[in-house]
Design a protein around this motif. Structure first.
Motif, PDB file in Angstrom:
ATOM      1  N   ASP A  54      73.041 -12.351 -80.080  1.00 54.79           N
ATOM      2  CA  ASP A  54      73.144 -10.968 -79.502  1.00 54.79           C
ATOM      3  C   ASP A  54      74.497 -10.663 -78.801  1.00 54.79           C
ATOM      4  OD1 ASP A  54      71.553  -8.530 -78.591  1.00 54.79           O
ATOM      5  OD2 ASP A  54      71.866  -9.279 -76.758  1.00 54.79           O
ATOM      6  N   ARG A  55      75.166 -11.584 -78.335  1.00 55.46           N
ATOM      7  CA  ARG A  55      76.301 -11.455 -77.832  1.00 55.46           C
ATOM      8  C   ARG A  55      77.381 -11.243 -78.913  1.00 55.46           C
ATOM      9  NH1 ARG A  55      79.515 -15.167 -73.263  1.00 55.46           N
ATOM     10  NH2 ARG A  55      81.566 -14.402 -73.618  1.00 55.46           N
ATOM     11  N   VAL A  56      77.198 -12.127 -79.939  1.00 48.85           N
ATOM     12  CA  VAL A  56      78.307 -11.846 -80.847  1.00 48.85           C
ATOM     13  C   VAL A  56      78.022 -10.285 -81.673  1.00 48.85           C
ATOM     14  CG1 VAL A  56      79.022 -12.818 -83.322  1.00 48.85           C
ATOM     15  CG2 VAL A  56      78.580 -14.080 -81.296  1.00 48.85           C
ATOM     16  N   ALA A  57      76.566 -10.214 -81.869  1.00 52.78           N
ATOM     17  CA  ALA A  57      76.414  -8.782 -82.542  1.00 52.78           C
ATOM     18  C   ALA A  57      77.034  -7.647 -81.457  1.00 52.78           C
ATOM     19  CB  ALA A  57      74.963  -8.651 -82.720  1.00 52.78           C
ATOM     20  N   THR A  58      76.727  -7.588 -80.156  1.00 56.21           N
ATOM     21  CA  THR A  58      77.016  -6.533 -79.498  1.00 56.21           C
ATOM     22  C   THR A  58      78.726  -6.468 -79.458  1.00 56.21           C
ATOM     23  OG1 THR A  58      75.175  -6.830 -77.959  1.00 56.21           O
ATOM     24  CG2 THR A  58      76.987  -5.816 -77.133  1.00 56.21           C
ATOM     25  N   GLY A  59      79.264  -7.839 -79.502  1.00 52.10           N
ATOM     26  CA  GLY A  59      80.838  -7.809 -79.608  1.00 52.10           C
ATOM     27  C   GLY A  59      81.273  -7.123 -80.775  1.00 52.10           C
ATOM     28  N   THR A  76      65.506 -17.112 -76.375  1.00 53.59           N
ATOM     29  CA  THR A  76      66.364 -18.430 -76.528  1.00 53.59           C
ATOM     30  C   THR A  76      67.804 -18.380 -76.587  1.00 53.59           C
ATOM     31  OG1 THR A  76      66.416 -18.392 -79.073  1.00 53.59           O
ATOM     32  CG2 THR A  76      64.389 -19.148 -78.017  1.00 53.59           C
ATOM     33  N   ARG A  77      68.256 -19.670 -76.353  1.00 55.06           N
ATOM     34  CA  ARG A  77      70.029 -19.867 -76.191  1.00 55.06           C
ATOM     35  C   ARG A  77      70.415 -19.132 -77.601  1.00 55.06           C
ATOM     36  NH1 ARG A  77      73.771 -24.724 -76.279  1.00 55.06           N
ATOM     37  NH2 ARG A  77      75.602 -23.679 -75.192  1.00 55.06           N
ATOM     38  N   LEU A  78      69.911 -19.822 -78.724  1.00 53.96           N
ATOM     39  CA  LEU A  78      70.666 -19.228 -79.811  1.00 53.96           C
ATOM     40  C   LEU A  78      70.483 -17.641 -80.123  1.00 53.96           C
ATOM     41  CD1 LEU A  78      71.882 -20.210 -82.416  1.00 53.96           C
ATOM     42  CD2 LEU A  78      69.774 -20.403 -83.743  1.00 53.96           C
TER      43      LEU A  78
END
Length: 193
Positions: A9-14, A2-4
């Protein structure tokens, strides 16, 4: 996904990337405190002093946040923005429509740009890419993001031949050899023996 979930995932990876960058910079700053003109424990006093300064700074920041809890909004917003930028995925395909490069092709290109040296700066790799007609309009930060997306380690301070100061780059030791050439090399070396 999902979009959320993609956003999380992007914030966690970042966040992982930002944490590694901050830790690497702090460790490099502490390591620069070592004195080469001294020996023994006296040579390491600069490292200890810098570590104490970092701990004292973290303590002061914690005290300030406890005294002004609204400051946490500013700090968490800044961290989230930095994590969002660092977690940006590499583009799936270049603008010219060609497929994205695989890790082995990029590894070969890095070794070609490196030549006989043990390391190469990212600006040298970018110039090498642009000479071959790739990476038009890229910056060093764009190249670094693409290398990190391919899990190729980029070191913050690399001293390359012909340069006066260390800067971001890739070391030969960090480029793991592919399994295929190792398998091909072993029969050739056994026949030569």
């Amino acid at each position: 996904m999902t979009r959320l979930a993609r956003i999380a995932d992007r914030v966690a990876t970042g966040s992982q990337i930002v944490t590694r960058r901050v830790a690497a910079r702090a460790a490099a700053w502490c390591a620069r405190g070592r004195r080469d003109d001294l020996t023994g424990w006296r040579a390491a006093l600069g490292i200890v002093a810098r570590c104490v300064l970092l701990l004292f700074g973290a303590y002061l920041l914690a005290r300030i946040v406890r005294a002004l809890p609204a400051l946490m909004w500013v700090l968490s917003t800044g961290w989230t923005i930095a994590a969002w930028r660092a977690g940006q995925p590499a583009p799936e395909a270049p603008a010219d429509g060609s497929p994205p490069p695989d890790r082995e092709a990029v590894r070969a290109l890095l070794l070609e740009a490196m030549g006989d040296a043990d390391a190469v700066h990212l600006r040298t790799v970018l110039a090498h890419l642009q000479e071959k007609g790739h990476g038009k309009g890229w910056t060093v930060a764009d190249l670094r993001a693409r290398l990190e997306a391919l899990h190729i380690p980029v070191q913050p301070k690399v001293k390359a031949p012909g340069s006066k100061s260390p800067t971001r780059g890739v070391r030969r030791a960090d480029l793991a050899p592919s399994p295929a050439p190792a398998e091909e090399a072993s029969p050739a070396s056994s026949t030569a023996a």
